[in-house]
Design a protein around this motif. Structure first.
Motif, short mmCIF file in Angstrom:
data_model
loop_
_atom_site.label_atom_id
_atom_site.label_comp_id
_atom_site.label_asym_id
_atom_site.label_seq_id
_atom_site.Cartn_x
_atom_site.Cartn_y
_atom_site.Cartn_z
N LEU A 156 36.40 38.62 45.92
CA LEU A 156 36.65 38.56 44.48
C LEU A 156 35.39 38.15 43.73
N LYS A 165 41.62 34.33 41.48
CA LYS A 165 40.81 35.01 40.46
C LYS A 165 39.36 34.59 40.60
N ILE A 173 44.50 44.38 43.15
CA ILE A 173 43.30 43.71 42.64
C ILE A 173 42.90 44.39 41.34
#
Length: 257
Positions: free
Chosen positions: A85, A111, A216
């Motif tokens: 991420l 996140k 995602i």
């Protein structure tokens, strides 16, 4: 309503109100008798999941957060998922979010926010992904048949206040957007969930096959997240989804569905 369900409802509600709620407000919010709300709150306090502040408001303790962090740590978020991420956020300069499939809904779990730009998108904090008007939701729905899509959307509800002007208002409008997702290979929404923001998302599959185990997304201000920019990001987003799909095989986080 059982005491366990009441307790879970109170925990979920308090998670949305970090400043706390009075017992009477909890009762009104969850439509339960005030006496039952107070008994359940007292049980949560005695078990260490909540505490009563000096002003009388009930707040979550750090115990619940610690349990969540411990689970995420053992599920592969820290070692396997977060670096993926972070890399995508750095490449795109935008907010990257991960959601996992849990039975019949999507839940936000992680996140990463890039620090490259001074203009940030700060998403709502509710744990469950709203399917109809988010890129993550539409990316998941695009992998399902129409009957399943209808069931999930009707269960969650199609109409919500304060959505953006491009949120689908009918099931037919949603079907059109889902079909576009299937053709493009990724979902994209512009001012659908929130005014001034746009997002794109793809489904995550274990080793790139089978049913999705998560999604995602990349999201940011609409002024930057144009359709042309989304097309540029799409290969990076898909590559990250493939990496997560490979990691999913060894992480219990992706075994919830």
């Amino acid at each position: 309503m059982s005491s366990r369900i009441r307790a879970l409802g109170i925990l979920e509600s308090l998670a949305q109100y970090p400043a706390g709620l009075k017992s009477r407000d909890i009762a009104a919010l969850l439509k339960m008798p005030p006496a039952a709300a107070e008994r359940t709150v007292q049980g949560l306090i005695e078990s260490g999941f909540a505490f009563r502040a000096a002003d009388g408001s009930v707040r979550l303790s750090v115990k619940l957060a610690a349990l969540g962090l411990a689970y995420l740590g053992t599920s592969g978020i820290t070692d396997l998922v977060q670096p993926i991420l972070d890399d995508l956020a750095k490449r795109t300069g935008e907010l990257v979010r991960l959601a996992v499939v849990e039975s019949d809904h999507l839940t936000w779990v992680a996140k990463s926010q890039s620090a490259q730009s001074g203009l940030f998108y700060v998403p709502h904090s509710e744990p469950e992904v709203y399917l109809a008007a988010t890129a993550n939701g539409q990316a998941w729905l695009a992998s399902l048949d129409d009957a399943h899509v209808r069931m999930l959307v009707e269960k969650q509800g199609l109409h919500r206040p304060d959505l953006g002007p491009n949120a689908p208002a009918t099931l037919d409008e949603l079907r059109e957007q889902v079909e576009e997702t299937r053709k493009l290979g990724y979902a994209r929404v512009t001012e659908a969930y929130e005014v001034g923001t746009s997002a794109m998302a793809v489904a995550i599959r274990k080793r790139s096959v089978g049913r999705p185990v998560g999604t995602i997304s990349v999201a940011g201000p609409t002024i930057r997240m144009t359709q042309e920019r989304m097309a540029e990001i799409a290969p990076w987003l898909q590559a990250s989804a493939n990496e997560l799909g490979a990691a999913a095989a060894s992480s219990p986080l992706f075994s919830l569905n």
